[in-house]
Motif scaffolding. Sequence first.
Motif, PDB file in Angstrom:
ATOM      1  N   ASP A  97     -48.210 -53.495  -2.909  1.00  7.95           N
ATOM      2  CA  ASP A  97     -48.212 -52.469  -3.947  1.00  7.95           C
ATOM      3  C   ASP A  97     -47.663 -51.171  -3.355  1.00  7.95           C
ATOM      4  O   ASP A  97     -47.192 -51.153  -2.219  1.00  7.95           O
ATOM      5  N   ILE A  98     -47.730 -50.086  -4.113  1.00 10.50           N
ATOM      6  CA  ILE A  98     -47.146 -48.818  -3.671  1.00 10.50           C
ATOM      7  C   ILE A  98     -47.813 -48.329  -2.388  1.00 10.50           C
ATOM      8  O   ILE A  98     -47.150 -47.873  -1.454  1.00 10.50           O
ATOM      9  N   ARG A 110     -45.336 -38.549  -3.023  1.00  9.88           N
ATOM     10  CA  ARG A 110     -46.369 -38.826  -4.018  1.00  9.88           C
ATOM     11  C   ARG A 110     -45.710 -39.090  -5.355  1.00  9.88           C
ATOM     12  O   ARG A 110     -44.614 -38.633  -5.631  1.00  9.88           O
ATOM     13  N   ASN A 111     -46.388 -39.825  -6.204  1.00  9.32           N
ATOM     14  CA  ASN A 111     -45.910 -40.115  -7.558  1.00  9.32           C
ATOM     15  C   ASN A 111     -44.492 -40.689  -7.560  1.00  9.32           C
ATOM     16  O   ASN A 111     -43.658 -40.276  -8.360  1.00  9.32           O
ATOM     17  N   VAL A 112     -44.224 -41.596  -6.635  1.00 10.52           N
ATOM     18  CA  VAL A 112     -42.891 -42.197  -6.579  1.00 10.52           C
ATOM     19  C   VAL A 112     -42.857 -43.462  -7.434  1.00 10.52           C
ATOM     20  O   VAL A 112     -43.868 -44.131  -7.611  1.00 10.52           O
ATOM     21  N   ARG A 113     -41.681 -43.754  -7.966  1.00  7.82           N
ATOM     22  CA  ARG A 113     -41.469 -45.003  -8.677  1.00  7.82           C
ATOM     23  C   ARG A 113     -40.625 -45.883  -7.765  1.00  7.82           C
ATOM     24  O   ARG A 113     -39.698 -45.391  -7.142  1.00  7.82           O
ATOM     25  N   VAL A 114     -40.948 -47.140  -7.695  1.00  4.14           N
ATOM     26  CA  VAL A 114     -40.288 -48.043  -6.749  1.00  4.14           C
ATOM     27  C   VAL A 114     -39.548 -49.136  -7.505  1.00  4.14           C
ATOM     28  O   VAL A 114     -40.085 -49.720  -8.459  1.00  4.14           O
ATOM     29  N   LYS A 115     -38.318 -49.393  -7.061  1.00  2.00           N
ATOM     30  CA  LYS A 115     -37.544 -50.494  -7.624  1.00  2.00           C
ATOM     31  C   LYS A 115     -37.239 -51.487  -6.518  1.00  2.00           C
ATOM     32  O   LYS A 115     -36.811 -51.108  -5.425  1.00  2.00           O
ATOM     33  N   VAL A 130     -44.448 -53.411  -8.429  1.00  2.00           N
ATOM     34  CA  VAL A 130     -43.535 -52.268  -8.416  1.00  2.00           C
ATOM     35  C   VAL A 130     -43.230 -51.837  -9.848  1.00  2.00           C
ATOM     36  O   VAL A 130     -43.642 -52.495 -10.801  1.00  2.00           O
ATOM     37  N   HIS A 131     -42.510 -50.721 -10.005  1.00  2.00           N
ATOM     38  CA  HIS A 131     -42.195 -50.200 -11.332  1.00  2.00           C
ATOM     39  C   HIS A 131     -41.007 -50.920 -11.976  1.00  2.00           C
ATOM     40  O   HIS A 131     -40.920 -51.003 -13.190  1.00  2.00           O
ATOM     41  N   ALA A 132     -40.074 -51.402 -11.133  1.00  2.00           N
ATOM     42  CA  ALA A 132     -38.900 -52.092 -11.655  1.00  2.00           C
ATOM     43  C   ALA A 132     -38.390 -53.056 -10.602  1.00  2.00           C
ATOM     44  O   ALA A 132     -38.637 -52.880  -9.412  1.00  2.00           O
TER      45      ALA A 132
END
Length: 153
Positions: A97-98, A110-115, A130-132
């Motif tokens: 996970d993140i 912080r508050n990053v989105r991960v692809k 992940v987010h994408a």
Amino acid sequence: MSELITLANLKPFEGSKHREKRVGRGPGSGHGKTSCRGQKGQRSRSGGGVPPWFEGGQMPLIRRLPKRGFKNPFRVEYEVVNVKDLAKRFSEGAVVDIEALKEAGLVKGRNVRVKLLGDGEINFALTVKVHAASRSAREKIEKAGGKVELLEA
């Protein structure tokens, strides 16, 4: 030996402080009458002077330079992680996970989105949250027996 310096006996170094220039205090002071401002003009007035960016009436730099493009304020940016990075840093059956990606040094901030992208190969099962994810990354993880879960923004 010099005495111990504490807050009670702190004082500035010799010569580092000097008296404030007291202007407008009569002719005997040497700073009287016009108070070191000279005669007339914009800088002699109270509130007078120009801002630091003023260029003397010349067209300002910000207006001389061409403006190009468009910066979308709603753009969503992703931190990128590849399948080969997961294969190097995680073992079989791990839940990625993140937080795990941050501990592994693959993601910062912080508050990053991960692809997740599909560069590289993996031959063991992982659960990746992940987010994408790209189609090729999803296929490689699932082919190895793992699964990809998408997180809500």
